[in-house]
Design a protein around this motif. Structure first.
Motif, PDB file in Angstrom:
ATOM      1  N   ASP A 120      52.164 -34.582   6.675  1.00  0.00           N
ATOM      2  CA  ASP A 120      53.514 -34.983   6.280  1.00  0.00           C
ATOM      3  C   ASP A 120      54.124 -34.103   5.195  1.00  0.00           C
ATOM      4  N   SER A 121      53.297 -33.533   4.331  1.00  0.00           N
ATOM      5  CA  SER A 121      53.830 -32.836   3.166  1.00  0.00           C
ATOM      6  C   SER A 121      53.414 -31.379   3.050  1.00  0.00           C
ATOM      7  N   ILE A 122      52.136 -31.130   3.099  1.00  0.00           N
ATOM      8  CA  ILE A 122      51.636 -29.797   2.778  1.00  0.00           C
ATOM      9  C   ILE A 122      51.933 -28.781   3.880  1.00  0.00           C
ATOM     10  N   ILE A 123      51.528 -29.080   5.095  1.00  0.00           N
ATOM     11  CA  ILE A 123      51.719 -28.120   6.189  1.00  0.00           C
ATOM     12  C   ILE A 123      53.201 -27.852   6.462  1.00  0.00           C
ATOM     13  N   PRO A 124      54.068 -28.862   6.505  1.00  0.00           N
ATOM     14  CA  PRO A 124      55.497 -28.564   6.682  1.00  0.00           C
ATOM     15  C   PRO A 124      56.051 -27.672   5.565  1.00  0.00           C
ATOM     16  N   ALA A 125      55.572 -27.847   4.342  1.00  0.00           N
ATOM     17  CA  ALA A 125      56.023 -26.994   3.236  1.00  0.00           C
ATOM     18  C   ALA A 125      55.619 -25.542   3.479  1.00  0.00           C
ATOM     19  N   VAL A 126      54.438 -25.338   4.021  1.00  0.00           N
ATOM     20  CA  VAL A 126      53.972 -23.983   4.308  1.00  0.00           C
ATOM     21  C   VAL A 126      54.844 -23.347   5.392  1.00  0.00           C
ATOM     22  N   PHE A 127      55.117 -24.079   6.463  1.00  0.00           N
ATOM     23  CA  PHE A 127      55.957 -23.535   7.528  1.00  0.00           C
ATOM     24  C   PHE A 127      57.369 -23.234   7.031  1.00  0.00           C
ATOM     25  N   LYS A 128      57.920 -24.103   6.220  1.00  0.00           N
ATOM     26  CA  LYS A 128      59.257 -23.887   5.669  1.00  0.00           C
ATOM     27  C   LYS A 128      59.269 -22.648   4.769  1.00  0.00           C
ATOM     28  N   ALA A 129      58.245 -22.504   3.945  1.00  0.00           N
ATOM     29  CA  ALA A 129      58.156 -21.340   3.063  1.00  0.00           C
ATOM     30  C   ALA A 129      57.958 -20.057   3.861  1.00  0.00           C
ATOM     31  N   GLU A 130      57.164 -20.125   4.910  1.00  0.00           N
ATOM     32  CA  GLU A 130      56.957 -18.950   5.748  1.00  0.00           C
ATOM     33  C   GLU A 130      58.268 -18.518   6.402  1.00  0.00           C
ATOM     34  N   ASP A 131      59.037 -19.464   6.872  1.00  0.00           N
ATOM     35  CA  ASP A 131      60.335 -19.152   7.465  1.00  0.00           C
ATOM     36  C   ASP A 131      61.259 -18.505   6.433  1.00  0.00           C
ATOM     37  N   ALA A 132      61.280 -19.048   5.227  1.00  0.00           N
ATOM     38  CA  ALA A 132      62.115 -18.487   4.155  1.00  0.00           C
ATOM     39  C   ALA A 132      61.668 -17.069   3.816  1.00  0.00           C
ATOM     40  N   LEU A 133      60.369 -16.830   3.776  1.00  0.00           N
ATOM     41  CA  LEU A 133      59.858 -15.501   3.468  1.00  0.00           C
ATOM     42  C   LEU A 133      60.239 -14.508   4.562  1.00  0.00           C
ATOM     43  N   GLN A 134      60.089 -14.907   5.808  1.00  0.00           N
ATOM     44  CA  GLN A 134      60.429 -14.013   6.928  1.00  0.00           C
ATOM     45  C   GLN A 134      61.910 -13.633   6.894  1.00  0.00           C
ATOM     46  N   GLU A 176      60.275  -7.400   6.392  1.00  0.00           N
ATOM     47  CA  GLU A 176      59.194  -6.420   6.510  1.00  0.00           C
ATOM     48  C   GLU A 176      57.835  -7.086   6.698  1.00  0.00           C
ATOM     49  N   TRP A 177      57.733  -8.359   6.313  1.00  0.00           N
ATOM     50  CA  TRP A 177      56.469  -9.069   6.499  1.00  0.00           C
ATOM     51  C   TRP A 177      56.118  -9.219   7.973  1.00  0.00           C
ATOM     52  N   LYS A 178      57.110  -9.406   8.803  1.00  0.00           N
ATOM     53  CA  LYS A 178      56.844  -9.559  10.238  1.00  0.00           C
ATOM     54  C   LYS A 178      56.151  -8.312  10.784  1.00  0.00           C
ATOM     55  N   GLU A 179      56.635  -7.162  10.371  1.00  0.00           N
ATOM     56  CA  GLU A 179      56.046  -5.905  10.816  1.00  0.00           C
ATOM     57  C   GLU A 179      54.638  -5.716  10.253  1.00  0.00           C
ATOM     58  N   ARG A 180      54.473  -6.022   8.971  1.00  0.00           N
ATOM     59  CA  ARG A 180      53.142  -5.889   8.365  1.00  0.00           C
ATOM     60  C   ARG A 180      52.122  -6.772   9.071  1.00  0.00           C
ATOM     61  N   LEU A 181      52.518  -8.008   9.357  1.00  0.00           N
ATOM     62  CA  LEU A 181      51.601  -8.936  10.020  1.00  0.00           C
ATOM     63  C   LEU A 181      51.301  -8.498  11.444  1.00  0.00           C
ATOM     64  N   ALA A 182      52.314  -7.975  12.128  1.00  0.00           N
ATOM     65  CA  ALA A 182      52.127  -7.531  13.509  1.00  0.00           C
ATOM     66  C   ALA A 182      51.161  -6.354  13.606  1.00  0.00           C
ATOM     67  N   LYS A 183      51.092  -5.547  12.566  1.00  0.00           N
ATOM     68  CA  LYS A 183      50.236  -4.360  12.587  1.00  0.00           C
ATOM     69  C   LYS A 183      48.787  -4.642  12.202  1.00  0.00           C
ATOM     70  N   LEU A 184      48.502  -5.856  11.762  1.00  0.00           N
ATOM     71  CA  LEU A 184      47.124  -6.171  11.376  1.00  0.00           C
ATOM     72  C   LEU A 184      46.182  -5.973  12.552  1.00  0.00           C
ATOM     73  N   GLY A 185      45.053  -5.389  12.263  1.00  0.00           N
ATOM     74  CA  GLY A 185      44.038  -5.174  13.298  1.00  0.00           C
ATOM     75  C   GLY A 185      44.214  -3.876  14.059  1.00  0.00           C
ATOM     76  N   GLN A 186      45.291  -3.163  13.805  1.00  0.00           N
ATOM     77  CA  GLN A 186      45.496  -1.887  14.484  1.00  0.00           C
ATOM     78  C   GLN A 186      44.734  -0.790  13.735  1.00  0.00           C
ATOM     79  N   PRO A 187      44.271   0.205  14.465  1.00  0.00           N
ATOM     80  CA  PRO A 187      43.552   1.303  13.809  1.00  0.00           C
ATOM     81  C   PRO A 187      44.419   1.966  12.732  1.00  0.00           C
ATOM     82  N   GLY A 188      43.805   2.186  11.578  1.00  0.00           N
ATOM     83  CA  GLY A 188      44.511   2.822  10.475  1.00  0.00           C
ATOM     84  C   GLY A 188      45.463   1.905   9.734  1.00  0.00           C
TER      85      GLY A 188
END
Length: 82
Positions: free
Chosen positions: A12-26, A31-43
């Motif tokens: 009810d409280s914690i997880i929705p706050a995380v999703f809301k904050a993630e949306d605000a950050l994006q 640039e976070w979307k690109e950084r996250l998308a590149k995780l696991g790629q060589p180099g």
């Protein structure tokens, strides 16, 4: 607190706050979307480092946007995530 009450609190409280904050950050820092998308790629960036930075950004939003937030000078409060 019972296990059920704990789960309800998280759901009810914690997880929705995380999703809301993630949306605000994006939205504020796309640039976070690109950084996250590149995780696991060589180099690419170290995934542990990126995860730590991302979680810190999310936590900063949750804390600074909270109704009980009182600036105390311990963090940079210039970012606007609204």
């Amino acid at each position: 607190m019972t296990n059920k009450e704990c789960i309800d609190r998280w759901a009810d409280s914690i997880i929705p706050a995380v999703f809301k904050a993630e949306d605000a950050l994006q939205k504020a820092k796309p640039e976070w979307k690109e950084r996250l998308a590149k995780l696991g790629q060589p180099g690419g960036e170290d995934s542990n480092k990126v995860a730590e930075e991302y979680c810190t950004e999310i936590a900063r939003i949750i804390v600074t946007q909270g109704s009980d937030y009182v600036p105390d000078g311990t963090i940079d409060e210039d970012a606007d995530f609204t």
